[in-house]
Design a protein around this motif. Structure first.
Motif, mmCIF file in Angstrom:
data_model
loop_
_atom_site.group_PDB
_atom_site.id
_atom_site.type_symbol
_atom_site.label_atom_id
_atom_site.label_comp_id
_atom_site.label_asym_id
_atom_site.label_seq_id
_atom_site.Cartn_x
_atom_site.Cartn_y
_atom_site.Cartn_z
ATOM 1 N N ARG A 1 0.843 -1.215 0.000
ATOM 2 C CA ARG A 1 0.000 0.000 0.000
ATOM 3 C C ARG A 1 0.866 1.249 0.000
ATOM 4 O O ARG A 1 0.579 2.224 -0.709
ATOM 5 C CB ARG A 1 -0.936 0.015 1.210
ATOM 6 C CG ARG A 1 -2.145 -0.869 1.086
ATOM 7 C CD ARG A 1 -3.247 -0.459 2.066
ATOM 8 N NE ARG A 1 -2.773 -0.391 3.447
ATOM 9 C CZ ARG A 1 -2.737 -1.416 4.262
ATOM 10 N NH1 ARG A 1 -3.102 -2.618 3.843
ATOM 11 N NH2 ARG A 1 -2.323 -1.262 5.508
ATOM 12 N N LEU A 2 1.925 1.236 0.798
ATOM 13 C CA LEU A 2 2.833 2.380 0.869
ATOM 14 C C LEU A 2 3.541 2.592 -0.463
ATOM 15 O O LEU A 2 3.569 3.710 -0.993
ATOM 16 C CB LEU A 2 3.853 2.160 1.988
ATOM 17 C CG LEU A 2 4.985 3.180 2.126
ATOM 18 C CD1 LEU A 2 4.443 4.597 2.256
ATOM 19 C CD2 LEU A 2 5.863 2.828 3.325
ATOM 20 N N LEU A 3 4.080 1.522 -1.034
ATOM 21 C CA LEU A 3 4.787 1.642 -2.309
ATOM 22 C C LEU A 3 3.832 2.053 -3.422
ATOM 23 O O LEU A 3 4.182 2.886 -4.266
ATOM 24 C CB LEU A 3 5.463 0.316 -2.663
ATOM 25 C CG LEU A 3 6.240 0.313 -3.986
ATOM 26 C CD1 LEU A 3 7.377 1.331 -3.959
ATOM 27 C CD2 LEU A 3 6.774 -1.082 -4.286
ATOM 28 N N ALA A 4 2.635 1.504 -3.435
ATOM 29 C CA ALA A 4 1.661 1.832 -4.481
ATOM 30 C C ALA A 4 1.279 3.310 -4.421
ATOM 31 O O ALA A 4 1.103 3.962 -5.463
ATOM 32 C CB ALA A 4 0.417 0.961 -4.348
ATOM 33 N N TYR A 5 1.152 3.853 -3.221
ATOM 34 C CA TYR A 5 0.822 5.280 -3.084
ATOM 35 C C TYR A 5 1.966 6.142 -3.597
ATOM 36 O O TYR A 5 1.755 7.120 -4.324
ATOM 37 C CB TYR A 5 0.516 5.595 -1.625
ATOM 38 C CG TYR A 5 0.033 7.009 -1.390
ATOM 39 C CD1 TYR A 5 -0.954 7.579 -2.188
ATOM 40 C CD2 TYR A 5 0.570 7.776 -0.366
ATOM 41 C CE1 TYR A 5 -1.399 8.880 -1.968
ATOM 42 C CE2 TYR A 5 0.129 9.070 -0.129
ATOM 43 C CZ TYR A 5 -0.849 9.611 -0.933
ATOM 44 O OH TYR A 5 -1.278 10.905 -0.718
ATOM 45 N N LEU A 6 3.202 5.777 -3.250
ATOM 46 C CA LEU A 6 4.360 6.503 -3.764
ATOM 47 C C LEU A 6 4.447 6.378 -5.279
ATOM 48 O O LEU A 6 4.710 7.363 -5.984
ATOM 49 C CB LEU A 6 5.645 5.961 -3.126
ATOM 50 C CG LEU A 6 5.851 6.222 -1.636
ATOM 51 C CD1 LEU A 6 7.012 5.386 -1.100
ATOM 52 C CD2 LEU A 6 6.100 7.702 -1.367
ATOM 53 N N ALA A 7 4.207 5.178 -5.801
ATOM 54 C CA ALA A 7 4.307 4.947 -7.246
ATOM 55 C C ALA A 7 3.216 5.676 -8.014
ATOM 56 O O ALA A 7 3.460 6.213 -9.099
ATOM 57 C CB ALA A 7 4.245 3.447 -7.543
ATOM 58 N N GLY A 8 2.008 5.697 -7.458
ATOM 59 C CA GLY A 8 0.915 6.400 -8.123
ATOM 60 C C GLY A 8 1.132 7.894 -8.186
ATOM 61 O O GLY A 8 0.491 8.595 -8.973
ATOM 62 N N ASN A 9 2.045 8.380 -7.340
ATOM 63 C CA ASN A 9 2.389 9.808 -7.321
ATOM 64 C C ASN A 9 3.881 9.990 -7.588
ATOM 65 O O ASN A 9 4.508 10.907 -7.050
ATOM 66 C CB ASN A 9 2.021 10.416 -5.969
ATOM 67 C CG ASN A 9 0.537 10.434 -5.724
ATOM 68 O OD1 ASN A 9 -0.161 11.340 -6.166
ATOM 69 N ND2 ASN A 9 0.038 9.415 -5.043
#
Length: 230
Positions: free
Chosen positions: A163-171
């Motif tokens: 979840r943390l990586l996906a949020y960083l990746a999405g932004n």
């Protein structure tokens, strides 16, 4: 973005800064439009639909944070904040208002151009039908498939790490504040959660970085938050 040169809107009340940015950006083949206050900047943003906005926080008619908030009511183009004050609360407030990045005056030409290039990549990725696939160095994050690979090999992540990586990746390319990350990943932002965030960032770096002690993918913005570089 269209096939023409990217269009940059600069909103700043300092004539010297406007002249310098018009020259620098023009030399790098960007189209440049300038505004000297918030209201003019908002009107021009709607009229010319720029690819990137460079926004000073200290405007004569309203704060840059208010301009940023009003832009985010209808616009999604990247916003790079300029600030004469290198204070963490000011940076955090601007980023929480919807800015993508910030530069402190005085700034170097190469640093400015690097931030503009990152913003344009973010803009292009946001407009792309393939935006679910993010590549950062030798790491690939497939947001649609919930799959993370490094050098082509799957990386095992816990649910929270993902979840943390996906949020960083999405932004990717944007600076995300501690509060924004905590709210998105944990559902609330309290000081007691800050250590959790540091622990999970450290765990992601151990799994993704070639040298976790010298991270190149997940960067720390001191006192502000984190950014995933692509």
């Amino acid at each position: 973005m269209s096939g023409t040169a990217p269009h940059i809107l600069v909103i700043d009340d300092e004539q010297q800064i406007l002249r310098a940015l018009r020259t620098i950006l023009g030399q790098h083949q960007y189209q440049v439009t300038t505004a000297r206050n918030g209201e003019e900047g908002l009107a021009l943003a709607a009229a010319v639909q720029p690819d990137v906005i460079i926004l000073d926080l200290g405007l004569p008619d309203m704060s840059g944070i208010e301009v940023c908030q009003r832009l985010r009511e209808w616009a999604d183009m990247p916003i790079i904040i300029l600030s004469a004050h290198d204070t963490e609360p000011e940076k955090v407030a601007a980023l929480d208002a919807g800015a993508d990045d910030y530069l402190t005056k005085p700034f170097g030409v190469e640093e400015l151009m690097a931030r503009v290039r990152v913003a344009l990549r973010h803009r292009s990725r946001s407009s792309s039908s393939k935006s679910s696939l993010i590549t950062a160095g030798n790491v690939t994050i497939d947001l649609a498939a919930h799959l993370v690979t490094k050098n082509g090999q799957p990386v095992k992540l816990t649910a929270t790490e993902y979840r943390l990586l996906a949020y960083l990746a999405g932004n990717a390319g944007r600076v995300l504040t501690h509060q924004a990350i905590l709210n998105h990943v944990w559902g609330y932002a309290e000081d007691s959660q800050m250590e959790y965030l540091r622990v999970y960032i450290r765990q992601l770096r151990q799994k993704l970085e070639d040298d976790p002690r010298n991270p190149q993918l997940i960067l720390t913005e001191s006192g502000v938050g984190y950014r995933l570089m692509t």
